[in-house]
Design a protein around this motif. Structure first.
Motif, PDB file in Angstrom:
ATOM      1  N   VAL A  69      -7.388  -5.881   4.221  1.00 44.76           N
ATOM      2  CA  VAL A  69      -8.321  -4.910   4.762  1.00 44.76           C
ATOM      3  C   VAL A  69      -8.439  -5.128   6.260  1.00 44.76           C
ATOM      4  O   VAL A  69      -9.007  -6.113   6.719  1.00 44.76           O
ATOM      5  CB  VAL A  69      -9.698  -5.049   4.090  1.00 44.76           C
ATOM      6  N   SER A  81      -5.151  -1.153  -1.611  1.00 46.39           N
ATOM      7  CA  SER A  81      -5.296  -1.832  -0.313  1.00 46.39           C
ATOM      8  C   SER A  81      -4.613  -3.196  -0.319  1.00 46.39           C
ATOM      9  O   SER A  81      -4.428  -3.794   0.740  1.00 46.39           O
ATOM     10  CB  SER A  81      -6.784  -2.030   0.007  1.00 46.39           C
ATOM     11  N   GLY A 103      -3.223   4.408  -4.561  1.00 45.14           N
ATOM     12  CA  GLY A 103      -4.050   4.967  -3.490  1.00 45.14           C
ATOM     13  C   GLY A 103      -4.309   6.449  -3.709  1.00 45.14           C
ATOM     14  O   GLY A 103      -5.446   6.927  -3.579  1.00 45.14           O
ATOM     15  N   VAL A 106      -8.710   1.579   8.372  1.00 42.70           N
ATOM     16  CA  VAL A 106      -8.895   1.671   6.926  1.00 42.70           C
ATOM     17  C   VAL A 106      -9.984   0.714   6.474  1.00 42.70           C
ATOM     18  O   VAL A 106     -10.647   0.946   5.471  1.00 42.70           O
ATOM     19  CB  VAL A 106      -7.565   1.366   6.225  1.00 42.70           C
ATOM     20  N   PHE A 146     -12.671   1.286   3.816  1.00 37.25           N
ATOM     21  CA  PHE A 146     -12.735   0.445   2.626  1.00 37.25           C
ATOM     22  C   PHE A 146     -14.128  -0.123   2.424  1.00 37.25           C
ATOM     23  O   PHE A 146     -14.711  -0.047   1.337  1.00 37.25           O
ATOM     24  CB  PHE A 146     -11.704  -0.696   2.768  1.00 37.25           C
ATOM     25  N   ALA A 160       0.826  -1.215   0.000  1.00 36.95           N
ATOM     26  CA  ALA A 160       0.000   0.000   0.000  1.00 36.95           C
ATOM     27  C   ALA A 160       0.856   1.260   0.000  1.00 36.95           C
ATOM     28  O   ALA A 160       0.514   2.251  -0.636  1.00 36.95           O
ATOM     29  CB  ALA A 160      -0.921  -0.012   1.212  1.00 36.95           C
TER      30      ALA A 160
END
Lengths: 544, 290
Positions: free
Chosen positions: B115, B111, B61, B119, B123, B52
């Motif tokens: 996950v 991502s 991102g 975040v 997400f 990421a």
């Protein structure tokens, strides 16, 4: 809209306010080693708004590592390992192994990158065998960190690696005995360490253990290790005669040994004889030396044992050489065969030679005693047996003397042909020389006794009769003049009157026959006219 | 109203195809990393690229979240009076939808499908917003509009329905029985729950094309040369009639859709801001520092 706002407020509030959720601001849990840094308010302990995760923040905690990097030591001092997070990735979970050894794993790690390559027996070791602490740092490169000092401080101040390698404890290739106070030379060089350094001492720390003594080896003098085979007879300074090149042979330092100090000083030719010639390797050093024959073979094979001195060598020989023997003609004169005349000049081995004894083998001793001393035992008979009867009767001495072969004293009157007149003065060879083919020699048998056996007939056969020439009718051995000739008696023509006064040559003129000139005696005319008459001229057979 | 093939529509399709291609290509490039278990990812060759905060991942991102921030322009256009004249609302919606499709896809790649943490809320909010956006778009299409994007009045819709019925009757010789059967094809149950009704709308919509084709083929009186035109008019008539039947139901659904779409969008943006703030505070920067 109110419902929406309430929903949003609930969700955001639940996320941000609740403590567990607040911790979740991190992208993942830190590894166990860094667990104490966990928490959403502690991000900046590692992170920097400007630099992200910079080594500076890591090393602020990891001070030992920082010191090593500053000193340029170890793996982390290498430029490619300066950025911590390249290998030590975080936020991967509590159980994540922070030290990443690469795809091939820890065993494949190239330890040389740390500045300490693992070689030899270190190479297959497991990491933990050296790195006993949690950290891989530390002075593990110091041998003593893992190994016990086998020498118990005997080499304090010297690095182990100065002598030993990582391959094995033994041998210690870095050790150079030549740099010690006792360099190993000659046959000392290949000797195993333990042969000299055999002594062991108990370990002060552990009585059950001992260690080998390398320093202060008992006795650097030879006797410390070697047995004195001379039993102290030659003193304690072995090196005056021996070197490390060996006990015998090349190892013997002859220059340092004074044989004169022994009971048998080396003199004459003995001085240059190599030691081993007398002191045969493997035999006792002490030798009998009363008699020469203790070392030397009797060259005379006991022939002289019956002498009054028992045949002691030194009666004739000395240490300066076997030849010449100290046996003078005077000594020889005391023997049964004194040397006289020409024999005095003859070399010993002309008579005393092995080859003279055909029956004896080569190398046999020279004969010193002879069964007889006859001339023929040494000399050949040059007369080929022609004088055998004489020799049998009187020996060679009948004619010859030891002074000279040619000095002959022979009484010719003993022969059938006594010498008289001029014959007495004639040399032997004048009559006895005989040429047979290419050989000319003296001959004694079959020598003719008639005059013509030696003399030519100068009368060209004018006076020959039946049965040969009888020279003695006119001549004697005193001279060649015909002192016995009487013309009136012996010739058919009587001289008288004027004829008696004439010279012989008045009638007997010289004539020539070819190259030969001779006096004509007959036939001559006996008549007057044979000499006298017209047309006759003296010398031409004609007389006035 | 069925959309016609226009240059704008072609460009739109081309853009979507190209963008999906780019996303797919990025996914294929990073898929080896994405498929690696989380504890092993740090040892993957592509870790410093695709993570990421990596060289690629961080940019994905930044671009994805920027696209999602730009989506808010649509809300501004709708709510700020000064922007009311700035282009047709339909175009703004197209942009909003495009950004709403590919922004989340890029963020999903960013991502790395890992996950967790705060975040995760962002997400999943994003996922809800995006999926609801797709549904909203569907519902949006079910509500007839003018070319400018304004809703048609119900009376106008009924007028169109009548015109189409007349055209089928006079132009293609359909009788009342046939027209009645056509209406029953698009009929919807009168009372169901909101969710069941929505489900029925979607499934009927998917079935409708085949049913209409079968109906058209059953009308044997229609001459062959005009059959394709007949089919088109039949579909148009069915669509209009269906929208008349679903008018109330669609408006009810659309209301609830707003309730779902907007709050999650707000949650998503809040967490996006927090996430970006944390990233900046921990030194990741705007253009990435791995």
């Amino acid at each position: 809209m109110r419902r929406e706002a309430t929903f949003v407020a609930l969700v955001v509030g639940a996320a941000l306010v609740s403590a567990p959720a607040r911790a979740q601001i991190s992208p993942g849990p830190l590894a166990r080693a860094h667990a104490k840094l966990e928490g959403s308010t502690r991000c900046l302990e590692c992170h920097d708004p400007d630099k992200g995760v910079s080594p500076g923040k890591c090393l602020a905690c990891h001070k030992p590592l920082q010191e090593r990097i500053a000193a340029g030591k170890g793996l982390h001092a290498r430029p490619e390992y300066r950025d911590c997070k390249t290998c030590h990735v975080e936020h991967q979970g509590l159980e994540y192994e922070l030290v990443y050894w690469g795809k091939a794993g820890r065993k494949a790690f190239d330890h040389a990158q740390t500045g300490y390559p693992l070689a030899g027996k270190h190479a297959p070791l497991a990491c933990e065998q050296c790195h006993k602490a949690r950290s891989y740092l530390g002075s593990v490169t110091d041998c003593a960190a893992c190994h016990k000092d086998e020498h118990r401080g005997q080499f304090a101040g010297r690095a182990c690696s100065a002598c030993h390698t990582q391959d094995a404890w033994k041998p210690a290739p870095g050790f150079d005995h030549a740099k010690t106070s006792w360099p190993l030379t000659g046959r000392h060089a290949p000797v195993a360490c333990e042969k000299c350094h055999a002594a062991r001492r108990p370990d002060p720390a552990n009585a059950a253990l001992t260690y080998r003594v390398f320093r202060a080896v008992a006795g650097k003098d030879c006797a410390g290790c070697h047995e004195d085979t001379h039993k102290g007879r030659l003193g304690s300074n072995c090196s005056s005669c021996h070197s490390t090149a060996g006990w015998r042979g090349a190892g013997v330092v002859t220059a340092g040994f004074n044989h004169a100090k022994t009971a048998y000083p080396l003199l004459g030719r003995h001085a240059s004889v190599s030691c081993e010639k007398c002191h045969v390797p493997g035999r006792p050093m002490r030798l009998k030396h009363d008699r020469c024959t203790d070392c030397h073979a009797d060259a005379h094979a006991g022939q002289l044992a019956r002498r009054a001195d028992g045949g002691r060598c030194e009666s004739c020989h000395d240490v300066d050489g076997f030849r010449p023997a100290r046996f003078s003609p005077e000594d020889h004169a005391k023997t049964a065969y004194p040397l006289l005349g020409a024999h005095l000049a003859v070399a010993c081995d002309q008579c005393h030679r092995p080859a003279a004894l055909a029956a004896r083998a080569k190398g046999s001793p020279a004969p010193l005693r002879f069964a007889s001393t006859r001339c023929a035992d040494c000399h050949q008979d040059p007369h080929r047996g022609e004088v055998t009867r004489l020799v049998a009767k009187s020996g060679c001495e009948a004619c010859h003397r030891v002074d000279s072969w040619r000095q002959v004293t022979f009484d010719h009157a003993q022969t059938k042909y006594p010498l008289a007149g001029s014959h007495v003065r004639v040399t032997c060879v004048a009559c006895h020389r005989r040429t047979e083919g290419a050989e000319t020699r003296l001959r004694f048998a079959g020598v003719p006794q008639a005059c013509d056996g030696c003399h030519r007939d100068p009368h060209q056969g004018q006076l020959a009769r039946a049965g040969g020439v009888s020279c003695e009718r006119c001549h004697t051995t005193d001279n060649l003049k015909a002192t016995r000739f009487d013309h009136s008696r012996d010739a058919a023509y009587r001289l008288d009157g004027a004829h008696a006064r004439l010279a012989c040559s008045a009638c007997h003129r010289l004539e020539s026959r070819g190259d030969v000139r001779f006096v004509r005696y007959k036939p001559l005319p006996t008549t007057c006219s044979g000499c006298h008459g017209p047309g006759r001229t003296p010398g031409n057979g004609d007389r006035p | 109203m069925l959309q016609r093939v226009t240059p704008y529509r072609s460009a739109q399709v081309l853009l979507y195809v190209a963008s999906f291609g780019v996303v797919l290509w990025l996914f294929v490039q990073g898929q080896d990393f994405y498929r690696t278990p989380l504890l092993e990812r740090a040892h993957h060759d592509g870790y410093w690229l695709w993570k990421a905060g990596g060289a690629y991942g961080h940019r994905l991102g930044v671009v994805g979240s920027s696209m999602m921030v730009l989506m808010l322009l649509y809300s501004l256009r709708k709510r700020v009076g000064a922007l009311r004249r700035a282009g047709a609302l339909g175009r703004w919606l197209d942009v909003h939808i495009y950004l709403g499709v590919f922004g989340p896809l890029l963020v999903a790649l960013h991502s790395t499908f890992k996950v967790q943490g705060l975040v995760a809320l962002s997400f999943w909010s994003m996922v809800v917003v995006a999926v609801s956006g797709v549904l909203g778009r569907y519902l949006y299409l079910q509500i007839p509009r003018t070319r400018a994007g304004e809703e048609l009045a119900f009376a106008e819709l009924e007028k169109q329905d009548r015109e189409l019925s007349e055209r089928l009757r006079s132009g293609f010789g359909l009788d009342d029985a046939q027209l009645g059967r056509l209406d029953t094809i698009v009929a919807v149950p009168s009372r169901t729950s909101l969710a069941a009704g929505f489900y029925r709308i979607v499934t009927d919509d998917l079935r409708l094309r085949a049913s209409l084709r079968a109906f058209a083929r059953g009308c044997r009186s229609v001459p062959r040369p005009v059959f394709r035109e007949f089919e088109r008019v039949v579909r148009q008539k069915a669509t209009v009639h269906r929208r008349i039947l679903l008018w109330d139901r669609l408006h009810e659904l659309f209301h609830y859709w707003h309730v779902l779409h907007k709050p999650f969008a707000v949650v998503m943006y809040v967490f996006l801001v927090v996430h970006v703030a944390v990233a900046l505070a921990t030194g990741y920067g705007w253009v990435g520092r791995s």
